[in-house]
Design a protein around this motif. Structure first.
Motif, mmCIF file in Angstrom:
data_model
loop_
_atom_site.group_PDB
_atom_site.id
_atom_site.type_symbol
_atom_site.label_atom_id
_atom_site.label_comp_id
_atom_site.label_asym_id
_atom_site.label_seq_id
_atom_site.Cartn_x
_atom_site.Cartn_y
_atom_site.Cartn_z
ATOM 1 N N ALA A 153 0.822 -1.205 0.000
ATOM 2 C CA ALA A 153 0.000 0.000 0.000
ATOM 3 C C ALA A 153 0.861 1.261 0.000
ATOM 4 C CB ALA A 153 -0.931 -0.009 1.207
ATOM 5 N N MET A 154 1.918 1.265 0.798
ATOM 6 C CA MET A 154 2.776 2.447 0.864
ATOM 7 C C MET A 154 3.582 2.614 -0.414
ATOM 8 S SD MET A 154 4.043 2.457 4.857
ATOM 9 C CE MET A 154 4.313 4.229 4.851
ATOM 10 N N ALA A 155 3.994 1.514 -1.014
ATOM 11 C CA ALA A 155 4.744 1.592 -2.266
ATOM 12 C C ALA A 155 3.861 2.115 -3.390
ATOM 13 C CB ALA A 155 5.302 0.212 -2.623
ATOM 14 N N GLU A 156 2.633 1.629 -3.439
ATOM 15 C CA GLU A 156 1.712 2.095 -4.481
ATOM 16 C C GLU A 156 1.394 3.578 -4.300
ATOM 17 O OE1 GLU A 156 -1.610 -0.514 -4.203
ATOM 18 O OE2 GLU A 156 -0.625 -2.172 -5.265
ATOM 19 N N ALA A 157 1.234 4.000 -3.057
ATOM 20 C CA ALA A 157 0.942 5.413 -2.802
ATOM 21 C C ALA A 157 2.101 6.308 -3.219
ATOM 22 C CB ALA A 157 0.623 5.622 -1.320
#
Length: 215
Positions: free
Chosen positions: A71-75
């Motif tokens: 999730a943090m990488a995609e954000a």
């Protein structure tokens, strides 16, 4: 071999992924040919194998950590490994750090990543964010962190003086951090580092020096 022939190059805009060069186009179209060397392995070279599995009881936590990483990488628009590699998440799942100080001891968690991602992954492990002040967070994983915590405890106990009836006095987290890092040994040095002034030196000075001497 293809990189040596300038047929592919690492693309810095794609985090080092290889891209074809113009020299490769005639070969792809069949307009040119190329011969490459076939290497043979005559003996196996021992290598350290990165651990990829965890105990059954840690598997759910590892899955949750990977989900948070994704999730943090995609954000951020970056590959997952830029946040943390698998081996770091595995160590988190096994060690289960309880504080940011503990998190700082996990392989692959440097100061920048601790600041950027530490609280979020700590929340996955413990169910809640530690919520440290930024001044305290800068000391995470350092011996000065424990000194800061003890100074903060002493300050709170002396907020209204020894008898609890005095005027409230306190120091900012930034000043506590400077004192914890500098570790002055005299009242004059303490005043110089923290710019405390007479009232605060009288209130906290001796107690702070006791903390610093015992650190």
């Amino acid at each position: 071999q293809m990189m040596g022939r300038d047929l592919v190059r690492p693309d810095p805009d794609r985090f080092g992924a290889l891209r074809m060069t113009d020299n490769a186009r005639p070969i792809l179209r069949g307009e040119a040919s190329i011969s490459l060397r076939r290497d043979t392995i005559t003996s196996a070279i021992p290598r350290t194998i990165v651990k990829t599995l965890v105990a059954d009881e840690d598997a759910p936590l590892l899955s949750a950590l990977k989900a948070k990483r994704r999730a943090m990488a995609e954000a951020a628009g970056v590959p997952a490994y830029v946040v943390f590699p698998d081996r770091t998440l595995i160590e988190m799942a096994e060690r289960k750090p309880a504080t940011l100080d503990d998190m700082a001891g996990v392989t692959g968690v440097g100061a920048k990543k601790l600041e950027s991602y530490g609280a979020a992954f700590l929340a996955v492990i413990n169910g809640a964010s530690e919520g440290l002040h930024p001044a305290r967070m800068r000391l995470a994983g350092k011996p000065s962190g424990a000194v800061y915590d003890r100074l903060a405890e002493v300050q709170l106990s002396l907020l209204r003086g020894i008898d609890g009836t005095g005027k409230p006095l306190s120091l900012s987290p930034g000043i506590l951090r400077r004192i914890a890092e500098a570790r002055p040994s005299t009242l004059s040095d303490l005043d110089r580092v923290g710019d405390l002034g007479p009232a605060k030196i009288e209130r906290f000075g001796t107690a702070f020096l006791d903390v610093l001497r015992n650190a």
